[in-house]
Each structure stands twice: as C-alpha cells, then as structure tokens.
Design a protein around this motif. Structure first.
Motif, PDB file in Angstrom:
ATOM      1  N   LEU A  75       9.883  -8.438  21.179  1.00  0.00           N
ATOM      2  CA  LEU A  75      10.855  -8.235  20.101  1.00  0.00           C
ATOM      3  C   LEU A  75      10.147  -7.971  18.774  1.00  0.00           C
ATOM      4  O   LEU A  75      10.536  -7.070  18.015  1.00  0.00           O
ATOM      5  N   HIS A  76       9.106  -8.748  18.492  1.00  0.00           N
ATOM      6  CA  HIS A  76       8.364  -8.558  17.237  1.00  0.00           C
ATOM      7  C   HIS A  76       7.714  -7.181  17.186  1.00  0.00           C
ATOM      8  O   HIS A  76       7.735  -6.506  16.139  1.00  0.00           O
ATOM      9  N   ALA A  77       7.144  -6.741  18.306  1.00  0.00           N
ATOM     10  CA  ALA A  77       6.488  -5.426  18.340  1.00  0.00           C
ATOM     11  C   ALA A  77       7.501  -4.307  18.145  1.00  0.00           C
ATOM     12  O   ALA A  77       7.239  -3.337  17.416  1.00  0.00           O
ATOM     13  N   PHE A  78       8.701  -4.423  18.787  1.00  0.00           N
ATOM     14  CA  PHE A  78       9.725  -3.388  18.620  1.00  0.00           C
ATOM     15  C   PHE A  78      10.227  -3.343  17.179  1.00  0.00           C
ATOM     16  O   PHE A  78      10.486  -2.258  16.638  1.00  0.00           O
ATOM     17  N   ILE A  79      10.381  -4.504  16.543  1.00  0.00           N
ATOM     18  CA  ILE A  79      10.819  -4.538  15.144  1.00  0.00           C
ATOM     19  C   ILE A  79       9.776  -3.876  14.244  1.00  0.00           C
ATOM     20  O   ILE A  79      10.106  -3.094  13.350  1.00  0.00           O
ATOM     21  N   SER A  80       8.489  -4.167  14.493  1.00  0.00           N
ATOM     22  CA  SER A  80       7.413  -3.561  13.699  1.00  0.00           C
ATOM     23  C   SER A  80       7.372  -2.048  13.894  1.00  0.00           C
ATOM     24  O   SER A  80       7.190  -1.292  12.931  1.00  0.00           O
ATOM     25  N   CYS A  81       7.563  -1.591  15.133  1.00  0.00           N
ATOM     26  CA  CYS A  81       7.598  -0.149  15.396  1.00  0.00           C
ATOM     27  C   CYS A  81       8.786   0.493  14.687  1.00  0.00           C
ATOM     28  O   CYS A  81       8.672   1.583  14.121  1.00  0.00           O
ATOM     29  N   GLY A  82       9.930  -0.189  14.722  1.00  0.00           N
ATOM     30  CA  GLY A  82      11.112   0.331  14.030  1.00  0.00           C
ATOM     31  C   GLY A  82      10.887   0.452  12.532  1.00  0.00           C
ATOM     32  O   GLY A  82      11.315   1.433  11.902  1.00  0.00           O
ATOM     33  N   GLN A  83      10.198  -0.521  11.939  1.00  0.00           N
ATOM     34  CA  GLN A  83       9.898  -0.459  10.511  1.00  0.00           C
ATOM     35  C   GLN A  83       8.979   0.719  10.199  1.00  0.00           C
ATOM     36  O   GLN A  83       9.175   1.415   9.187  1.00  0.00           O
ATOM     37  N   SER A  84       7.979   0.944  11.048  1.00  0.00           N
ATOM     38  CA  SER A  84       7.069   2.073  10.828  1.00  0.00           C
ATOM     39  C   SER A  84       7.810   3.400  10.922  1.00  0.00           C
ATOM     40  O   SER A  84       7.601   4.307  10.108  1.00  0.00           O
ATOM     41  N   LEU A  85       8.685   3.524  11.918  1.00  0.00           N
ATOM     42  CA  LEU A  85       9.459   4.759  12.069  1.00  0.00           C
ATOM     43  C   LEU A  85      10.423   4.945  10.900  1.00  0.00           C
ATOM     44  O   LEU A  85      10.629   6.075  10.418  1.00  0.00           O
ATOM     45  N   TYR A  86      11.011   3.843  10.420  1.00  0.00           N
ATOM     46  CA  TYR A  86      11.932   3.926   9.276  1.00  0.00           C
ATOM     47  C   TYR A  86      11.189   4.394   8.024  1.00  0.00           C
ATOM     48  O   TYR A  86      11.698   5.241   7.271  1.00  0.00           O
ATOM     49  N   GLN A  87       9.995   3.834   7.791  1.00  0.00           N
ATOM     50  CA  GLN A  87       9.217   4.246   6.623  1.00  0.00           C
ATOM     51  C   GLN A  87       8.828   5.721   6.719  1.00  0.00           C
ATOM     52  O   GLN A  87       8.846   6.446   5.723  1.00  0.00           O
ATOM     53  N   ALA A  88       8.469   6.175   7.942  1.00  0.00           N
ATOM     54  CA  ALA A  88       8.115   7.586   8.117  1.00  0.00           C
ATOM     55  C   ALA A  88       9.320   8.482   7.852  1.00  0.00           C
ATOM     56  O   ALA A  88       9.202   9.524   7.190  1.00  0.00           O
ATOM     57  N   LYS A  89      10.500   8.090   8.343  1.00  0.00           N
ATOM     58  CA  LYS A  89      11.716   8.875   8.118  1.00  0.00           C
ATOM     59  C   LYS A  89      12.073   8.879   6.633  1.00  0.00           C
ATOM     60  O   LYS A  89      12.481   9.915   6.081  1.00  0.00           O
ATOM     61  N   LYS A  90      11.910   7.742   5.973  1.00  0.00           N
ATOM     62  CA  LYS A  90      12.211   7.649   4.547  1.00  0.00           C
ATOM     63  C   LYS A  90      11.298   8.566   3.742  1.00  0.00           C
ATOM     64  O   LYS A  90      11.756   9.277   2.828  1.00  0.00           O
ATOM     65  N   HIS A  91      10.008   8.564   4.101  1.00  0.00           N
ATOM     66  CA  HIS A  91       9.065   9.445   3.405  1.00  0.00           C
ATOM     67  C   HIS A  91       9.395  10.909   3.670  1.00  0.00           C
ATOM     68  O   HIS A  91       9.310  11.756   2.782  1.00  0.00           O
ATOM     69  N   MET A  92       9.801  11.218   4.908  1.00  0.00           N
ATOM     70  CA  MET A  92      10.155  12.591   5.247  1.00  0.00           C
ATOM     71  C   MET A  92      11.384  13.046   4.460  1.00  0.00           C
ATOM     72  O   MET A  92      11.445  14.190   3.983  1.00  0.00           O
ATOM     73  N   ASP A  93      12.351  12.151   4.299  1.00  0.00           N
ATOM     74  CA  ASP A  93      13.547  12.484   3.515  1.00  0.00           C
ATOM     75  C   ASP A  93      13.183  12.730   2.059  1.00  0.00           C
ATOM     76  O   ASP A  93      13.745  13.622   1.408  1.00  0.00           O
TER      77      ASP A  93
END
Length: 273
Positions: free
Chosen positions: A186-204
């Motif tokens: 669960l912790h690893a999936f949450i961390s991966c989700g945060q990384s993907l969210y930051q990448a999407k935010k930067h892309m936007d």
C-alpha cells in the motif's frame, strides 16, 4: 520427491544475515581502500561475497543459517552458472545501470530535434517519474515476496531463481510477514501515485505555459518573474537562477549548453523590446 518451497520468513532471515555480512565486509574494505574510492566498497563487497558463495554453487552464510538453497524454476536443480551470474550483476549494479539508462534516454529525447517540444516534455517527465519510482518498484517486489514467497531481490526473480528448504523450518512469522507485505504494498502504491501525480501536474504546467505565461516578462523554466535575465547560445532568455542552476538544455528548444556559454544581459528589462 521435490523439496518444499522456502517460506518467506526463512528467505527474509537469510537475506538479513547476508546483508549484515556484506556490510561488515564493506567496512573492512573501506578501511583498506584510498579515501577517494572508499564509496566503491559497498558494491565491491557485494560482488566479492556473492562471487565466493552463489557463483561457486555454494550456500551463502545466511542461506546456511536458514536452511535454504537456491534452485531454478523447476525446483529440482541448482541454478545454472549464467542465471547465478545474471542475478549477481543485477543485484549489485542493476539499479545504478537502470538509472544510467534512463538518464541516457532523457538526453536522447532532449537532443532529438524531430520531436515536438510538448512530446519531448511528456517523454522526459515519464522517464523522470520512472527514475523516481525505482525504489517503490523494488518495495512492491519485496512486498509480494512477503505475501507469496520467493526471493526478495528482483535480480533473482528475473534470473528465474527461487529457494527450497533442506531442513525443517519454523513458520511462526509468516502471518506477520503477510501483514507487513500488505502495508509495504500500500505504501509503495501511494508513493508511485504521488510521483505520477507530480509528473502530470508538471506536464499540465508546461502545457499551460503559452496561455498563462508572458514569456517576454516571465522565465519559462521556473514560471517566475524574470530576474537578472541571461541569454543561452540558442538565443532564448531565462532568469539567472535557472540558467546557472538546474537547466542543462534550453527549456524551449532543448538545445544543450554549458554554464560558461551563458551570457548575462546587463541593463536589459524583459518586455521593453
């Protein structure tokens, strides 16, 4: 009759013992090596330890302590020499090699003039996100090993290596390991989700630059008001903090540059021309 598959608790115990011995060996090597290369003691100790045990078809000290033996995917034979060698190389240098390959891929995308800037930004952000998630990918694999069994190292899984018991084993900690595996997963999936969210935010943010940012008065790299403008060899202007800071290539045209080629613009105020 085939030997029973090693339980996660025994595999974990063996890995912890081996890790402890490798650290002790690394400390001894670091004291013998010159200070400027002492940082190489950790991977060197890992290679030496595994070369004198696993590579020679011998149990490691941790495996002997836990009563487990490495086998191939058939569970009837010892792993082949090539599989053992591959697992050692991936275990010792796999992460560093992966990071190097990702950085090389980033540079290739940056220097690819046939790609549009938005496509370049998207590929680079994806590669950076993968680079950031490498520890989480390792945590996911370890969590699955806690839950389902199997080796803790990704290198052994890729090489098709598993473990079997050669003497009776205590399974008292298996239920606790399953719970630890679920929490780690669960912790690893949450961390991966945060990384993907930051990448999407930067892309936007990059996608919104033409509509929201006046490039004549703001730095396109940091989206802040232009302070102490500098011009790059390609002719694009950025603030001094970005030009002499994190930028290694132009954020607009992806042309690489060196810091000594940056020219500060004196008495120039953005938006006056």
């Amino acid at each position: 009759m085939a030997l029973p598959t090693a339980q996660p608790a025994e595999v974990l115990r063996a890995w912890q013992k081996d890790d402890s011995y490798e650290k002790q060996l690394a400390e001894s090597l670091a004291r013998l090596m010159p200070s400027h290369i002492a940082s190489k003691a950790v991977p060197l100790s890992s290679i030496l330890y595994k070369s004198f045990t696993t590579l020679k078809d011998l149990q490691t000290l941790g495996e002997e302590y836990s009563g487990i033996v490495q086998v191939d995917e058939t569970y009837h034979k010892l792993p082949s020499f090539s599989a053992r060698l591959l697992s050692i190389l991936l275990s010792c240098v796999g992460e560093n090699l992966t990071r190097r390959l990702l950085r090389h891929a980033e540079k290739s995308v940056e220097n690819n003039s046939t790609l549009r800037s938005d496509a370049q930004n998207a590929f680079i952000l994806i590669l950076k996100a993968i680079n950031t998630m490498l520890p989480q990918i390792e945590s996911i694999h370890r969590a699955l090993s806690y839950i389902n069994g199997g080796p803790l190292q990704i290198g052994k899984t890729i090489a098709g290596i598993d473990y079997v018991h050669v003497r009776p084993a205590a399974a008292a900690y298996y239920a606790h390991l399953r719970l630890l595996g679920i929490v780690t997963l669960l912790h690893a999936f949450i961390s991966c989700g945060q990384s993907l969210y930051q990448a999407k935010k930067h892309m936007d943010q990059l996608r919104d630059i033409p509509a929201d940012v006046d490039s004549s008065k703001s730095c396109v790299a940091c989206l802040e008001e232009m302070a102490q403008p500098c011009v790059l060899p390609c002719g694009h202007v950025f603030c001094m903090n970005c030009s002499y800071g994190p930028l290694e290539s132009c954020a607009l045209c992806r042309t690489p540059f060196t810091k000594n080629s940056v020219v500060p613009l004196m008495n120039y105020y953005p938006g006056t021309l």
